[in-house]
Design an enzyme around this catalytic site. Structure first.
Site, PDB file in Angstrom:
ATOM      1  N   ILE A 156      22.402 -37.707   7.086  1.00  0.00           N
ATOM      2  CA  ILE A 156      23.397 -37.211   6.124  1.00  0.00           C
ATOM      3  C   ILE A 156      22.917 -35.960   5.376  1.00  0.00           C
ATOM      4  O   ILE A 156      23.618 -35.429   4.526  1.00  0.00           O
ATOM      5  CB  ILE A 156      23.804 -38.296   5.087  1.00  0.00           C
ATOM      6  CG1 ILE A 156      22.592 -38.813   4.335  1.00  0.00           C
ATOM      7  CG2 ILE A 156      24.565 -39.428   5.768  1.00  0.00           C
ATOM      8  CD1 ILE A 156      22.948 -39.740   3.178  1.00  0.00           C
ATOM      9  N   ASP A 182      17.817 -34.307  -5.485  1.00  0.00           N
ATOM     10  CA  ASP A 182      16.934 -33.289  -4.897  1.00  0.00           C
ATOM     11  C   ASP A 182      16.110 -32.570  -5.961  1.00  0.00           C
ATOM     12  O   ASP A 182      16.429 -31.448  -6.361  1.00  0.00           O
ATOM     13  CB  ASP A 182      17.757 -32.277  -4.096  1.00  0.00           C
ATOM     14  CG  ASP A 182      16.844 -31.444  -3.199  1.00  0.00           C
ATOM     15  OD1 ASP A 182      17.330 -30.550  -2.525  1.00  0.00           O
ATOM     16  OD2 ASP A 182      15.633 -31.711  -3.202  1.00  0.00           O
ATOM     17  N   LYS A 203      22.579 -26.496  -8.266  1.00  0.00           N
ATOM     18  CA  LYS A 203      23.649 -25.922  -7.444  1.00  0.00           C
ATOM     19  C   LYS A 203      24.506 -27.077  -6.926  1.00  0.00           C
ATOM     20  O   LYS A 203      24.043 -28.234  -6.942  1.00  0.00           O
ATOM     21  CB  LYS A 203      23.067 -25.120  -6.277  1.00  0.00           C
ATOM     22  CG  LYS A 203      22.127 -25.921  -5.386  1.00  0.00           C
ATOM     23  CD  LYS A 203      21.509 -25.057  -4.305  1.00  0.00           C
ATOM     24  CE  LYS A 203      20.545 -25.887  -3.461  1.00  0.00           C
ATOM     25  NZ  LYS A 203      19.932 -25.098  -2.386  1.00  0.00           N
ATOM     26  N   ASN A 224      23.244 -30.060  -4.963  1.00  0.00           N
ATOM     27  CA  ASN A 224      22.397 -31.090  -5.582  1.00  0.00           C
ATOM     28  C   ASN A 224      23.176 -31.968  -6.531  1.00  0.00           C
ATOM     29  O   ASN A 224      22.587 -32.738  -7.284  1.00  0.00           O
ATOM     30  CB  ASN A 224      21.249 -30.414  -6.350  1.00  0.00           C
ATOM     31  CG  ASN A 224      20.347 -29.652  -5.421  1.00  0.00           C
ATOM     32  OD1 ASN A 224      20.258 -29.996  -4.249  1.00  0.00           O
ATOM     33  ND2 ASN A 224      19.695 -28.620  -5.917  1.00  0.00           N
ATOM     34  N   ASP A 283      16.781 -25.456  -9.519  1.00  0.00           N
ATOM     35  CA  ASP A 283      17.627 -25.231  -8.337  1.00  0.00           C
ATOM     36  C   ASP A 283      18.962 -25.935  -8.504  1.00  0.00           C
ATOM     37  O   ASP A 283      19.435 -26.628  -7.600  1.00  0.00           O
ATOM     38  CB  ASP A 283      16.904 -25.705  -7.068  1.00  0.00           C
ATOM     39  CG  ASP A 283      17.527 -25.104  -5.806  1.00  0.00           C
ATOM     40  OD1 ASP A 283      17.269 -25.621  -4.710  1.00  0.00           O
ATOM     41  OD2 ASP A 283      18.309 -24.133  -5.942  1.00  0.00           O
ATOM     42  N   ALA A 335      13.948 -28.477   4.035  1.00  0.00           N
ATOM     43  CA  ALA A 335      12.853 -27.728   4.661  1.00  0.00           C
ATOM     44  C   ALA A 335      11.848 -28.637   5.357  1.00  0.00           C
ATOM     45  O   ALA A 335      11.395 -28.353   6.455  1.00  0.00           O
ATOM     46  CB  ALA A 335      12.164 -26.855   3.624  1.00  0.00           C
ATOM     47  N   GLU A 389      14.544 -34.886   6.526  1.00  0.00           N
ATOM     48  CA  GLU A 389      15.963 -35.235   6.560  1.00  0.00           C
ATOM     49  C   GLU A 389      16.235 -36.390   5.610  1.00  0.00           C
ATOM     50  O   GLU A 389      15.311 -37.061   5.164  1.00  0.00           O
ATOM     51  CB  GLU A 389      16.341 -35.682   7.980  1.00  0.00           C
ATOM     52  CG  GLU A 389      16.165 -34.589   9.012  1.00  0.00           C
ATOM     53  CD  GLU A 389      16.514 -35.071  10.415  1.00  0.00           C
ATOM     54  OE1 GLU A 389      16.792 -34.216  11.266  1.00  0.00           O
ATOM     55  OE2 GLU A 389      16.512 -36.305  10.658  1.00  0.00           O
ATOM     56  N   THR A 406      17.816 -21.123  -5.260  1.00  0.00           N
ATOM     57  CA  THR A 406      18.689 -20.519  -4.253  1.00  0.00           C
ATOM     58  C   THR A 406      19.255 -19.209  -4.804  1.00  0.00           C
ATOM     59  O   THR A 406      19.739 -19.210  -5.945  1.00  0.00           O
ATOM     60  CB  THR A 406      19.824 -21.523  -3.953  1.00  0.00           C
ATOM     61  OG1 THR A 406      19.208 -22.771  -3.660  1.00  0.00           O
ATOM     62  CG2 THR A 406      20.686 -21.069  -2.814  1.00  0.00           C
TER      63      THR A 406
HETATM   64  C1  LIG Z   1       8.449 -24.434  -1.366  1.00  0.00           C
HETATM   65  N1  LIG Z   1       7.819 -25.704  -1.817  1.00  0.00           N
HETATM   66  C2  LIG Z   1       7.167 -25.541  -3.122  1.00  0.00           C
HETATM   67  C3  LIG Z   1       8.785 -26.857  -1.863  1.00  0.00           C
HETATM   68  C4  LIG Z   1       9.962 -26.590  -2.788  1.00  0.00           C
HETATM   69  C5  LIG Z   1      10.827 -27.822  -2.918  1.00  0.00           C
HETATM   70  C6  LIG Z   1      11.088 -28.491  -1.612  1.00  0.00           C
HETATM   71  N2  LIG Z   1      12.058 -29.406  -1.421  1.00  0.00           N
HETATM   72  C7  LIG Z   1      12.129 -29.865  -0.173  1.00  0.00           C
HETATM   73  N3  LIG Z   1      13.082 -30.749   0.231  1.00  0.00           N
HETATM   74  C8  LIG Z   1      13.242 -31.179   1.503  1.00  0.00           C
HETATM   75  O1  LIG Z   1      12.465 -30.898   2.401  1.00  0.00           O
HETATM   76  C9  LIG Z   1      14.455 -32.013   1.743  1.00  0.00           C
HETATM   77  C10 LIG Z   1      14.468 -32.907   2.802  1.00  0.00           C
HETATM   78  C11 LIG Z   1      15.625 -33.646   3.022  1.00  0.00           C
HETATM   79  C12 LIG Z   1      16.786 -33.481   2.211  1.00  0.00           C
HETATM   80  C13 LIG Z   1      16.726 -32.581   1.164  1.00  0.00           C
HETATM   81  C14 LIG Z   1      17.920 -32.338   0.259  1.00  0.00           C
HETATM   82  C15 LIG Z   1      18.697 -31.117   0.730  1.00  0.00           C
HETATM   83  C16 LIG Z   1      19.705 -31.690   1.705  1.00  0.00           C
HETATM   84  C17 LIG Z   1      20.089 -33.032   1.110  1.00  0.00           C
HETATM   85  N4  LIG Z   1      18.920 -33.401   0.284  1.00  0.00           N
HETATM   86  C18 LIG Z   1      18.820 -34.541  -0.469  1.00  0.00           C
HETATM   87  O2  LIG Z   1      17.839 -34.751  -1.154  1.00  0.00           O
HETATM   88  N5  LIG Z   1      19.872 -35.428  -0.355  1.00  0.00           N
HETATM   89  C19 LIG Z   1      20.026 -36.627  -1.054  1.00  0.00           C
HETATM   90  C20 LIG Z   1      19.197 -37.038  -2.101  1.00  0.00           C
HETATM   91  C21 LIG Z   1      19.459 -38.258  -2.756  1.00  0.00           C
HETATM   92  C22 LIG Z   1      20.536 -39.060  -2.375  1.00  0.00           C
HETATM   93  C23 LIG Z   1      21.343 -38.631  -1.322  1.00  0.00           C
HETATM   94  C24 LIG Z   1      22.458 -39.447  -0.944  1.00  0.00           C
HETATM   95  N6  LIG Z   1      23.339 -40.101  -0.672  1.00  0.00           N
HETATM   96  C25 LIG Z   1      21.096 -37.433  -0.658  1.00  0.00           C
HETATM   97  C26 LIG Z   1      15.566 -31.849   0.918  1.00  0.00           C
HETATM   98  S1  LIG Z   1      10.924 -29.150   0.823  1.00  0.00           S
HETATM   99  C27 LIG Z   1      10.338 -28.201  -0.490  1.00  0.00           C
HETATM  100  C28 LIG Z   1       9.242 -27.209  -0.453  1.00  0.00           C
END
Ligand SMILES: CN(C)[C@H]1CCc2nc(NC(=O)c3cccc([C@H]4CCCN4C(=O)Nc4cccc(C#N)c4)c3)sc2C1
Length: 412
Positions: free
Chosen positions: A74, A208, A192, A195, A190, A78, A81, A229
């Site tokens: 879902i 997130d 947006k 989130n 972040d 980065a 998932e 972003t």
């Molecule tokens: C650069 N450095 C310092 C770091 C800066 C911050 C950072 N955040 C990352 N984050 C990730 O790698 C990541 C993985 C999967 C999903 C998601 C989000 C983006 C898409 C949806 N999502 C998310 O968290 N969804 C979520 C969360 C909670 C409940 C539900 C539901 N239902 C859905 C993020 S990698 C990274 C590197």
């Protein structure tokens, strides 16, 4: 350290030496030492033969990925998932975020997840997505979170034309969510619509938290990497690029201004084809901020947008949240900020089942054949060390029961 004090450290969910952390530690040490070249050393070989079996049986008893049935992808970010999963023991549906340890080690980016874990575990707020469990195996970190079946606000904005009435409601809920996060001492950085997730009742929660950072005692953050972003990033964070200067929680209020504009106009205020032009528009927002003739936007909506999209020192919310709550944009006869969480949201998601994912975009499954891109390290790299202490369970863990029993009848 008093005998009793040590017992409490072992069961305190916030202690870095609680039982979950100690089990993480022995497991990490075995996984980092179980390398052929290291086991030629007698001390390593003896250690592994003493602990390998017991660590395997402990891993089989602790929470693991196979305790959950994967239903659907879902979301994707980065380093991993989010999957909709069903906990086989309790039949409960959760959103499970998986982060790839290899990717984090390779990009030397293996500390950002602590804020996300700590915020979701301890916030205890109806405005912040809740962490049920966190666990790990040699390849991934897992965060088991409440499922938000309404999807995110990006999806809502593409599905409906959003009125000022709806915008007022969603903005008020985001204001409360950010007020809760700021009161815990964190800046989101972040904010947006991606989130902002919609619960089954139609209310909003923030999700997130990977970009969150803890404010210091003066309520500011010294950090030169511009995180966030492009469209939603504030001028002071952009100006920070590379330089070491400070910014405060008002960077999140800037993003709220961008969010209100986007809901009412249908696009972000500083959008441009080229990224550098977007940055230029943000840097001279005094002149680049324009309101189109269509759709018609009320004066109070324009007023609050301008007050959020202003320089940090005079930005709305700089002094306190009440100056936001009292703005005339929020004046209405359905709810107040006190009654908001009991108000009826604009949209209550129609759901056919507890695992209904119709409010999430289809995401193609990325078939990374993991075997190939995972090579055993050549020597002791300590690759598991950054993840020790990540495991969390908010339930009454059996260990706690056992120890509380012991400590209450004064075990010596
Ligand atoms: C650069 N450095 C310092 C770091 C800066 C911050 C950072 N955040 C990352 N984050 C990730 O790698 C990541 C993985 C999967 C999903 C998601 C989000 C983006 C898409 C949806 N999502 C998310 O968290 N969804 C979520 C969360 C909670 C409940 C539900 C539901 N239902 C859905 C993020 S990698 C990274 C590197």
């Amino acid at each position: 350290m008093e005998q009793d004090e040590l017992l409490h450290q072992l069961v305190d969910p916030k202690s870095p030496i609680n039982i979950e952390s100690l089990l993480d530690t022995i497991t990490a040490l075995v996984n980092d030492c179980k390398i052929p070249v290291l086991m030629r050393m007698k001390s390593v070989d003896n250690f592994i033969s003493r602990y390998e079996r017991i660590v395997e049986s402990v891993a089989a008893l602790r929470m693991k990925a196979t305790d959950f049935r994967q239903l659907k992808v879902i979301g994707r970010g980065a380093f991993g998932e989010v999957h909709l999963v069903r906990h086989t023991r309790t039949n409960t549906v959760y959103a499970m975020k998986m982060l790839n340890k290899d990717d984090m080690i390779k990009r030397a980016d293996s500390a950002f997840f602590w804020e996300e874990r700590d915020i979701m575990a301890h916030a205890n707020s109806e405005w912040i997505v809740r962490l049920q469990y966190a666990f790990q195996d040699p390849r991934h970190l897992y965060m088991v979170m409440e499922y938000m079946p309404g999807g995110d606000l990006v999806n809502l904005m593409t599905s409906y034309e959003v009125s000022e009435k709806w915008t007022r409601f969603y903005t008020a809920e985001i204001v409360e969510a950010l007020a809760a996060l700021h009161s815990m001492g964190y800046i989101h950085r972040d904010v947006k619509p991606d989130n902002m997730l919609i619960s089954r009742s139609g209310h909003i929660k923030l999700a997130d938290f990977g970009t969150c950072v803890k404010m210091n005692s003066n309520g500011v953050v010294r950090c030169s990497t511009a995180v966030g972003t492009p469209d939603y990033i504030s001028p002071e964070v952009l100006r920070n690029q590379g330089k070491d200067s400070e910014f405060g929680k008002e960077v999140d209020w800037w993003s709220v201004g961008v969010f209100i504009y986007e809901m009412l106009v249908g696009e972000t205020p500083f959008y441009a084809e080229a990224l550098v032009s977007t940055y230029a528009n943000i840097m001279n927002h005094q002149t680049s901020l324009r309101f189109p003739d269509e759709p018609l936007i009320s004066t109070q909506a324009k007023d609050i947008i301008k007050k959020f999209l202003s320089a940090a020192p005079e930005r709305l919310g700089k002094n306190n949240v009440d100056e936001i709550r009292n703005h005339k944009f929020f004046k209405n006869d359905e709810w107040t900020f006190e009654t908001l969480k009991d108000a009826t949201p604009p949209i209550v998601p129609s759901l056919k089942s507890d695992d209904d994912t119709t409010h999430f975009e289809e995401i193609e499954t990325r078939d990374r054949d993991n075997a190939s891109d995972f090579q055993l390290p050549k020597t002791f790299n300590g690759n598991q060390l950054p993840f020790i202490g990540f495991t969390y369970s908010n339930e009454y863990s059996p260990v706690k029961k056992l120890l509380n029993g012991a400590s209450s009848n004064g075990v010596q």
